[in-house]
Motif scaffolding. Sequence first.
Motif, PDB file in Angstrom:
ATOM      1  N   GLY A  67       7.594  -0.358  54.024  1.00  0.00           N
ATOM      2  CA  GLY A  67       8.639  -1.374  54.335  1.00  0.00           C
ATOM      3  C   GLY A  67       9.896  -0.424  54.710  1.00  0.00           C
TER       4      GLY A  67
ATOM      5  N   TYR B 160      -2.531  -1.842  48.104  1.00  0.00           N
ATOM      6  CA  TYR B 160      -1.319  -2.589  47.755  1.00  0.00           C
ATOM      7  C   TYR B 160      -0.898  -3.067  49.369  1.00  0.00           C
TER       8      TYR B 160
ATOM      9  N   ARG C 184       1.786  -4.775  51.998  1.00  0.00           N
ATOM     10  CA  ARG C 184       2.706  -5.816  52.115  1.00  0.00           C
ATOM     11  C   ARG C 184       2.505  -6.827  52.491  1.00  0.00           C
ATOM     12  N   SER C 185       3.413  -8.066  52.007  1.00  0.00           N
ATOM     13  CA  SER C 185       3.163  -9.257  52.400  1.00  0.00           C
ATOM     14  C   SER C 185       3.276  -9.581  53.920  1.00  0.00           C
ATOM     15  N   GLU C 186       4.098  -8.739  54.450  1.00  0.00           N
ATOM     16  CA  GLU C 186       4.583  -8.848  55.832  1.00  0.00           C
ATOM     17  C   GLU C 186       3.208  -8.496  56.878  1.00  0.00           C
ATOM     18  N   TYR C 187       2.309  -7.932  56.087  1.00  0.00           N
ATOM     19  CA  TYR C 187       1.109  -7.561  56.970  1.00  0.00           C
ATOM     20  C   TYR C 187      -0.020  -8.480  56.352  1.00  0.00           C
TER      21      TYR C 187
ATOM     22  N   GLU D   1      -1.713  -8.001  46.919  1.00  0.00           N
ATOM     23  CA  GLU D   1      -0.530  -8.114  48.271  1.00  0.00           C
ATOM     24  C   GLU D   1       0.787  -8.238  47.509  1.00  0.00           C
ATOM     25  N   GLY D   2       2.008  -7.800  48.151  1.00  0.00           N
ATOM     26  CA  GLY D   2       3.146  -7.859  47.677  1.00  0.00           C
ATOM     27  C   GLY D   2       3.691  -9.337  47.888  1.00  0.00           C
ATOM     28  N   ALA D   3       5.007  -9.342  47.843  1.00  0.00           N
ATOM     29  CA  ALA D   3       5.508 -10.707  48.191  1.00  0.00           C
ATOM     30  C   ALA D   3       7.032 -10.476  48.930  1.00  0.00           C
ATOM     31  N   GLY D   4       7.269  -9.418  49.482  1.00  0.00           N
ATOM     32  CA  GLY D   4       8.606  -9.353  49.969  1.00  0.00           C
ATOM     33  C   GLY D   4       9.586  -8.520  49.226  1.00  0.00           C
ATOM     34  N   ALA D   5       9.499  -7.057  49.033  1.00  0.00           N
ATOM     35  CA  ALA D   5      10.220  -6.410  48.484  1.00  0.00           C
ATOM     36  C   ALA D   5      10.271  -5.055  48.783  1.00  0.00           C
TER      37      ALA D   5
END
Lengths: 146, 223, 396
Positions: C85, C122, C124-127, C156-160
């Motif tokens: 990020g 893990y 990132r949601s952007e990917y 997956e994350g969610a934008g952080a």
Amino acid sequence: MTKIKTQTISPQNENILIRLKRVESQFGYIPEESITEVAQSLDLPVSEIYGVATFYSFLATKPLGRNVIWVCQNLPCHLKHAEITIDNLERTLGIKPGETTSDNKFSLELTNCIGACDYAPAMLINRDLHGNLTPNKISQILKLYK
Amino acid sequence: MAEVKVTINGAQTSGREGVTILELAQENGIKIPTLCYLTELSPTGACRICIVEVEGSRTLVGSCHTPITPGMIIQTHSPKVLATRKVIIELLFASHCGFCMLCNKANVCNLRELAADLDVGLSPFQTRKRFYPIEDNPYIQIDRTQCILCRKCVRACREIAENGILGIAYRSFDTKIVIDNDQPLAQDTCRDCDICISVCPTGCLSKPKKLSAAKTGKPLIIC
Amino acid sequence: MPEKQIVLKNCQMINPRDINTYLARHDFKALAKAQVMEPDEIINEVKASGLRGRGGAGFPCGSKWEAARNTPGDEKYLVGNADEGEVGTFKDRYIIENDPFTFIEGITIAAYAIGAKQSYIYLRSEYHRLRNLLENAISQAKDKGFLKHVKIDIREGAGAYICGEETALMDSIEGKRGEPRYRPPFPTTKGLWGNPTVINNVETLMNIPNIILNGAQQFRQIGTERSKGTKVFSVSGDVAKPGVYELVLGSKLRELVIDLAGAETVKMVQIGGAMGRIVSSTMLDTSLSFETILGAGGVIVYNESRDTIDIVLRTMEFLNKESCGKCSPCREGTEAMVKILQKFAGGRGTPKDTGLLEELSSTMMLASLCGLGQAAPFPVIDSLQYFRHDYESRIK
């Protein structure tokens, strides 16, 4: 009153974030009722579910348009005139960041670095990446979304 | 349990393995200030007021959650520690409402007490203010404008009262103590367990003023 | 030339959707070799290689593995950290896009060495768009029998942004708010669900198959005293050729931004993203290594027309928005810094304000709970050191 119980769920595969993401992909956002449902099914307080739902930028607790445009606003994109992209989108769609078009087709959001600095200026529409944006290219791209 | 030998403020002492720096300091009569710590609650390390200097550490360490290790050399009130604590209090005051004279807890406020101890006058920093409407019901009054986000109420509601009505929501500067999914305080949100009120270090959570219980005697008039 | 392809050697050479093109070059030979070694032997080899974490902190990889291996417990976890990020960093994206197989082979070896039966990537949601590619690579590796000892799942994350920090990442995998935990206990002793956990950056794991196959000694041959091997850099900003470059550690900044990426004029370079360091154009002969400056290898170049205050303010606004809000020095400190920088941006700075910035910087660095708050003041400190006149000219 939600009494906390000691019973825990199988944490590896079922947890708040996984559930909320499932809700999000189903409805495009996380409705209030879903927060209560997730809380009940995981046996956790509503406040805890809501805390997770509001922590992550890509989880919305308000309805968004059918397609969400996330424009990167960080320095590498800024240096390549991200504000022209933003301005262009604002004028084309007639909305400001944080708003949704009246036909519910697009929501416009500003976001932090999406890891596409080599294609700056860049944006995500839903989860698709669009880079090296120019006003012409943007109008072509928008046509791809229904 | 093995005894762990450490030096605290120049004096040699020892404590049981697993004891935190804060606990050991308390046993030795040294008062380290805290805002988010409470013996009965799980430590969280959020307020950073209890930081101390540990020789060999790049940063200051939170004493409420760091266990002592053999040979640790600790300074609890060095100039560096005091200067850092002072700036943290100044930062908390920057976003705090600042109407101390009008506050229910004006003279019993942990934040003000700490500010006085650390010689904090007016905060030199400017931030946004967190203005929220004051909410109350017969049992509790919530004024989030005074909240310093120590999260003691949230943990007390979960860990002591075993309720989980209060939670922590949103992120960064917008972080907020919420009721359920950020619902306004209702008449039946909670009853009079008062646990969150008793742990709140500021005027954020308090007992509502009972107007009906106002003075009944003869009014005092000063000419 | 300082360029050398070790991590990226398969990129553009294989089809990332077809494991057979990878097998034609490597055949998961490193995993096969690792599996006839004792876990301790593998760990010793990685320790001997001097490989340090590529995600920014530079912690010795072998020591991390050893700590997790030596902690008692049946449940252990390995996490491949693909939550890239940091502003201006996209190397892990490029790696996954082009060569998910080496990454997966690295995970299988690491999991075997520490004794983890379950591992997570893990992402990132952007990917999110790379998820399918990764899942495909995992299932092909499984079909070929390479994942008998370890299960790989994607979370997956969610934008952080903060979720790249390893303790916040663990909370996020557990489904909670991605807020950092205090340390100790360290993840290697008490990580995911209280079990020993190793979290390695994508690029760190990309180095593992090579180290196992060719030995620590060969890996150590390049680099500097305390920075062995290569580093993958992401270059963006005012350069002719933004992109991903792999250089021998210790290469000069000049070689990267001028010779390779084609910067014409340079005012400053931000190395390591928002929490990274800023250097001025007179420092282009600085070498890039853990001893000097590195971070996760994100390099943003600013030409002479760029405004220092604008750059620092935008960086701080980013950190302010991405602060998790848990600890007071970071939550309130980034906010107070934004306000002061806004004054300078508007030409309304006061002589007192530079002092306040320095006071705040010191407090945040010393008292913040995690790396974000501790490193957030770097752009302010560095710009005050090299471009102080840009602040002073904005004092009314």
